[in-house]
Each structure stands twice: as C-alpha cells, then as structure tokens.
Design an enzyme around this catalytic site. Structure first.
Site, PDB file in Angstrom:
ATOM      1  N   PHE A  97      -9.731  24.317  -9.520  1.00 40.32           N
ATOM      2  CA  PHE A  97      -9.632  23.754  -8.178  1.00 40.32           C
ATOM      3  C   PHE A  97      -8.266  24.105  -7.614  1.00 40.32           C
ATOM      4  CE2 PHE A  97     -12.899  20.731  -6.651  1.00 40.32           C
ATOM      5  CZ  PHE A  97     -13.844  20.977  -7.629  1.00 40.32           C
ATOM      6  N   ASN A 126       0.217  10.877  -8.775  1.00 41.93           N
ATOM      7  CA  ASN A 126      -0.114  11.456  -7.467  1.00 41.93           C
ATOM      8  C   ASN A 126      -1.315  10.746  -6.874  1.00 41.93           C
ATOM      9  OD1 ASN A 126      -2.620  12.927  -8.275  1.00 41.93           O
ATOM     10  ND2 ASN A 126      -1.170  13.945  -9.645  1.00 41.93           N
ATOM     11  N   LYS A 185      12.504  -0.180 -21.285  1.00 40.77           N
ATOM     12  CA  LYS A 185      12.512  -0.325 -19.827  1.00 40.77           C
ATOM     13  C   LYS A 185      13.938  -0.113 -19.292  1.00 40.77           C
ATOM     14  CE  LYS A 185      11.550  -3.478 -16.120  1.00 40.77           C
ATOM     15  NZ  LYS A 185      11.804  -4.832 -15.721  1.00 40.77           N
ATOM     16  N   ILE A 225      -3.219  23.320 -18.260  1.00 40.64           N
ATOM     17  CA  ILE A 225      -4.424  23.100 -19.075  1.00 40.64           C
ATOM     18  C   ILE A 225      -5.471  24.175 -18.782  1.00 40.64           C
ATOM     19  CG2 ILE A 225      -6.263  21.460 -19.667  1.00 40.64           C
ATOM     20  CD1 ILE A 225      -4.329  19.207 -18.756  1.00 40.64           C
TER      21      ILE A 225
HETATM   22  N1  CTP Z   1      -4.186  22.605 -13.621  1.00 40.45           N
HETATM   23  C1  CTP Z   1      -4.193  22.351 -14.972  1.00 40.45           C
HETATM   24  N2  CTP Z   1      -3.014  22.037 -15.609  1.00 40.45           N
HETATM   25  C2  CTP Z   1      -1.862  21.989 -14.927  1.00 40.45           C
HETATM   26  C3  CTP Z   1      -1.837  22.242 -13.544  1.00 40.45           C
HETATM   27  C4  CTP Z   1      -3.039  22.539 -12.927  1.00 40.45           C
HETATM   28  O1  CTP Z   1      -5.265  22.385 -15.585  1.00 40.45           O
HETATM   29  N3  CTP Z   1      -0.748  21.690 -15.586  1.00 40.45           N
HETATM   30  C5  CTP Z   1      -5.447  22.975 -12.952  1.00 40.45           C
HETATM   31  C6  CTP Z   1      -5.971  21.968 -11.973  1.00 40.45           C
HETATM   32  O2  CTP Z   1      -6.845  21.046 -12.592  1.00 40.45           O
HETATM   33  C7  CTP Z   1      -6.689  22.866 -10.967  1.00 40.45           C
HETATM   34  C8  CTP Z   1      -5.861  24.119 -10.953  1.00 40.45           C
HETATM   35  O3  CTP Z   1      -5.189  24.134 -12.218  1.00 40.45           O
HETATM   36  O4  CTP Z   1      -7.983  23.228 -11.428  1.00 40.45           O
HETATM   37  C9  CTP Z   1      -4.901  24.246  -9.849  1.00 40.45           C
HETATM   38  O5  CTP Z   1      -3.995  23.237  -9.848  1.00 40.45           O
HETATM   39  P1  CTP Z   1      -2.761  23.214  -8.810  1.00 40.45           P
HETATM   40  O6  CTP Z   1      -1.922  22.039  -9.115  1.00 40.45           O
HETATM   41  O7  CTP Z   1      -3.269  23.364  -7.425  1.00 40.45           O
HETATM   42  O8  CTP Z   1      -2.054  24.545  -9.211  1.00 40.45           O
HETATM   43  P2  CTP Z   1      -0.673  24.856  -9.753  1.00 40.45           P
HETATM   44  O9  CTP Z   1      -0.850  25.955 -10.729  1.00 40.45           O
HETATM   45  O10 CTP Z   1      -0.016  23.635 -10.242  1.00 40.45           O
HETATM   46  O11 CTP Z   1       0.027  25.437  -8.488  1.00 40.45           O
HETATM   47  P3  CTP Z   1       0.892  24.748  -7.326  1.00 40.45           P
HETATM   48  O12 CTP Z   1       1.183  23.346  -7.761  1.00 40.45           O
HETATM   49  O13 CTP Z   1       2.058  25.609  -7.235  1.00 40.45           O
HETATM   50  O14 CTP Z   1       0.023  24.825  -6.114  1.00 40.45           O
END
Ligand code: CTP
Length: 394
Positions: free
Chosen positions: A321, A207, A286, A305
């Site tokens: 975040f 991303n 690959k 996480i």
């Molecule tokens: N996060 C994490 N592990 C993941 C996904 C997210 O630790 N597998 C943490 C990110 O580092 C951030 C927070 O969770 O602090 C929110 O991440 P976000 O991607 O916005 O939330 P999601 O739970 O994935 O929700 P969505 O994608 O539906 O917005």
C-alpha cells in the site's frame, strides 16, 4: 453489504435469544429478513419477538396457508439471497446431512436455490460426538458453510467448543456467503493498523491509521474463501470473525510476527502504517518531568516488513500500500519498484486515514487501474478481485 433478502431458520437451542439481536442488526443494515422457526425454537423465544424485529410474518408450520400457493417452503427460499440456520442444533444438522424434509426448516433447505450456512449451537460433548462430526463433514462436503462454533462458557456451565457465534460475528460472516470464492485454497497474511513505538512504558509514537482498510481486506479475503491471518497494530476495531488474529505493538514485534507466519502463506498484503523509525533511547522507566530540560529522543530506522518479505527466496505474492499526501502516482510507482511488489494499492493519505470510504489506484506491470470512490468493503473486494486474477493458476 448491499441490501439482501435473508432467510433465517431458528431451531431449538437456548442461543435462539441471540438470533433476535442478529435480526435487529440485519434489519438496521437495510436487509429484509424472513424468519422460519422450528416448533422447539418457539419454546425458547416466541415468534412474536421475531415478527416485531423483522417487521414480517414468521413461519413455523410447513402447512402454513398464508403463501398464495400454500407452499411456504418454496416461496420463502425463492426470494432469499441466502439461508442461515442459527442456532442449528445437533438434531437439525443430522437431519440436514441425511436430506430429511420432515419440518419447515429442513424442507426449506432441501428446496432452496441459494447458499446455506449453519451456526451450530450445542454442548461440547454433543459437538464432539462422532455422529455430529460426521454430519458436519457431510454438510461441508455438500457445500454448506459452517459458521463457528465458538469456544467458551456454555449454558450448561461447561467450557469448550459448541457455542453459537455472537450475533455481530454472524452478521460479519453473512456478508461473505454470496461472494465468489476466488481465493479458495489460498492462505493470506495481512498487516493492518498503526504501530506503536514506545518512548517509555506509558508513552509512545504512533499514527492515525484506523486499521479499517486492512480489516476490510482481511474480511474480503476470508469471504473469497482464503484462510486468513491478520497481524494488527493497536486499533479500536472488532476482530474479524474466522480470521486468525495476532496482536502486534511495535514495528519490530510486527516484523517478527510476520517473518514467523509468512512461510505458511501464499499471499502477503502489507496494509499496516508501520513507523519508519523507533526510539533508540526508549526508557525502561517512566520519564519524569524535569522543568527546563526537555528530553531528546533519538530515532533509529525500523525494518521494512514488506521489503523483507518480498526479498525472501520463496516470497509469497506481495501486495503493498502507498498512502501519499502529494504526487500520488509518481511516488506510488517508485515505491512499487523499490519494494519489488507485483501489486501496489495507492491512495491519498489525507482522504483515506480513518475514513470509511476510499479512492484508490492499483498499480501493476500492466499500468494503472483507478477504481471509483467507494466504501472500504467495496474497495477491499475490488482489490481481492484484481489480486485473484494475478495469482498463478495451480
Ligand atoms: N511498510 C512495511 N514496513 C515498513 C514501512 C512500510 O511493511 N517499515 C509497508 C506498508 O505496510 C505499505 C508500504 O510498505 O504496504 C508502503 O509504506 P509507506 O510508509 O507508504 O512507505 P515507506 O517505504 O515508508 O515510504 P515513505 O514513508 O517515504 O512514503
């Protein structure tokens, strides 16, 4: 950092040539740099070099008659926000540790009212020499900050501890010298950057996270006095100085690294943009193109996480975040509750990703705290100030 007046002391080590680059970096960033050199430093680089780079007179002599009151040792420190001695030889460290005032640099240190940092530079045996280690311990006890030294190849051809940190690292650390130590004694673990989910050995799903916010937060925590571990996905950013760094690739490897490190930390800040899904049928070889037959990728869910850490029986203080593209506050509030974190930092993904500045809202039990738009360093410091106020007093 906001423009500062920096006093740079240079003593007699071959690393003095690196201080020329440090002056250039500081001046380019808008700071004013006054340079004071020891006699032996002038054997390595001439004062003219530093005068040209700083655009200001360079001082070598305690008896320099240029200041109106003939007191260079008082004048130079009174206008300084901080004083860095780089390179700092074993000899100047010994004289500072014992309060000597027998040349301009040691007298400046004794007469200063601003914070002092030293960047030692010497051969590894000189660094390990017990008197030198005693002097370093004494200087730390006296409130002097010690930057480095680094480990690596030395001018004498040996390899070990004692190298002066690189100019970029000193530049990075100087910004923290004048920060309040609101996280002193705390150990902070952060994740930052994107993750990379392999499709095959040469391709993957990732991303647009640049890692800038996470790295700025790691620096801000370090500058506030915390011991910091940064677990980072792939980014193009330089590693923050004096931060323990662990490289991670996929969400699974980041999860494993976090779970191993977390018991040693009091605070966990999840800034990484972790992929929610990984490729279940990733290929060990690959993938070859077969005309007319596009491969199908099957996705499977990655561990969360932040939620895993927040659910631990002795969880550290967790900060999450939320980068959202719409309905920022409603989504962020729901995320805070779902992940059970006491503090959540919300921002609009389309404004934050890759940018140098950020407009954020902090969400905690007391409600919403919007912060003005500012650069990521400023935003990181504001988050740290808020977080420090929420930590249990020990
Ligand atoms: N996060 C994490 N592990 C993941 C996904 C997210 O630790 N597998 C943490 C990110 O580092 C951030 C927070 O969770 O602090 C929110 O991440 P976000 O991607 O916005 O939330 P999601 O739970 O994935 O929700 P969505 O994608 O539906 O917005």
């Amino acid at each position: 950092m906001t423009a500062q007046h920096i006093l740079l002391g240079i003593t007699g080590g071959v690393a003095a040539y690196k201080s020329a680059e440090l002056v250039r970096l500081l001046v380019k960033a808008g700071h004013t740099v006054d340079v004071a050199m020891s006699e032996s430093a002038t054997r390595f680089v001439t004062p003219v070099t530093f005068q040209a780079l700083s655009g200001r007179p360079v001082y070598v002599d305690l008896w320099d008659a240029r200041p109106d009151n003939n007191m260079a040792h008082i004048e130079l420190t009174r206008r300084a926000d901080c004083f860095l001695i780089a390179p700092a030889t074993a000899d100047v460290l010994a004289r500072l540790a014992h309060g000597h005032c027998d040349d301009l640099i040691t007298t400046l240190a004794a007469a200063r009212t601003c914070p002092l940092a030293v960047a030692p530079a010497m051969n590894k045996q000189m660094w390990d020499n017990p008197p030198n280690q005693r002097n370093i311990a004494q200087l730390r006890a006296d409130g002097v900050t010690v930057f480095g030294p680094g480990h690596g190849e030395q001018a004498c051809g040996e390899v070990g501890d004692g190298r002066m940190l690189e100019p970029e690292q000193l530049f990075d650390l100087l910004a923290g010298l004048t920060q309040a130590k609101t996280l002193a004694g705390r150990r902070v673990l952060l994740t930052a950057g994107p993750t990379f989910e392999p499709i095959d050995p040469v391709r993957g799903i990732t991303n647009l996270s640049s890692g800038k916010m996470g790295y700025a937060l790691a620096r801000a925590c370090r500058d506030a006095g915390a011991e910091v571990t940064l677990i980072s996905g792939p980014t193009a950013l330089p590693r923050p100085a004096e931060v323990r760094f662990i490289a991670a690739g996929s969400a699974l490897s980041m999860h494993a690294a976090v779970m191993e490190a977390v018991p040693h930390h009091d605070v966990f800040i999840a800034v990484a943009a972790v992929a929610d899904y990984r490729v279940a049928n990733a290929s060990a070889e690959k993938l070859k193109k077969t005309p007319g037959q596009a491969p199908t990728l099957t996705l499977t869910e990655n561990p969360d996480i932040l939620a895993s850490v927040a659910a631990l029986p002795s969880a550290p203080f967790c900060v999450g975040f939320a980068a959202e593209s719409h309905n920022l506050l409603a989504h962020a509030q729901a995320k805070r509750e779902r992940k059970r974190v006491p503090l959540l930092v919300a921002n609009l993904a389309q404004h934050a990703m890759g940018a140098d500045d950020n407009e954020i809202v902090l969400l905690d039990d007391h409600g919403q705290h919007p912060l003005p738009r500012m650069d990521k360093t400023g935003a990181a410091r504001a988050i740290v100030a808020h977080l420090a106020g929420m930590l249990p007093i020990r």
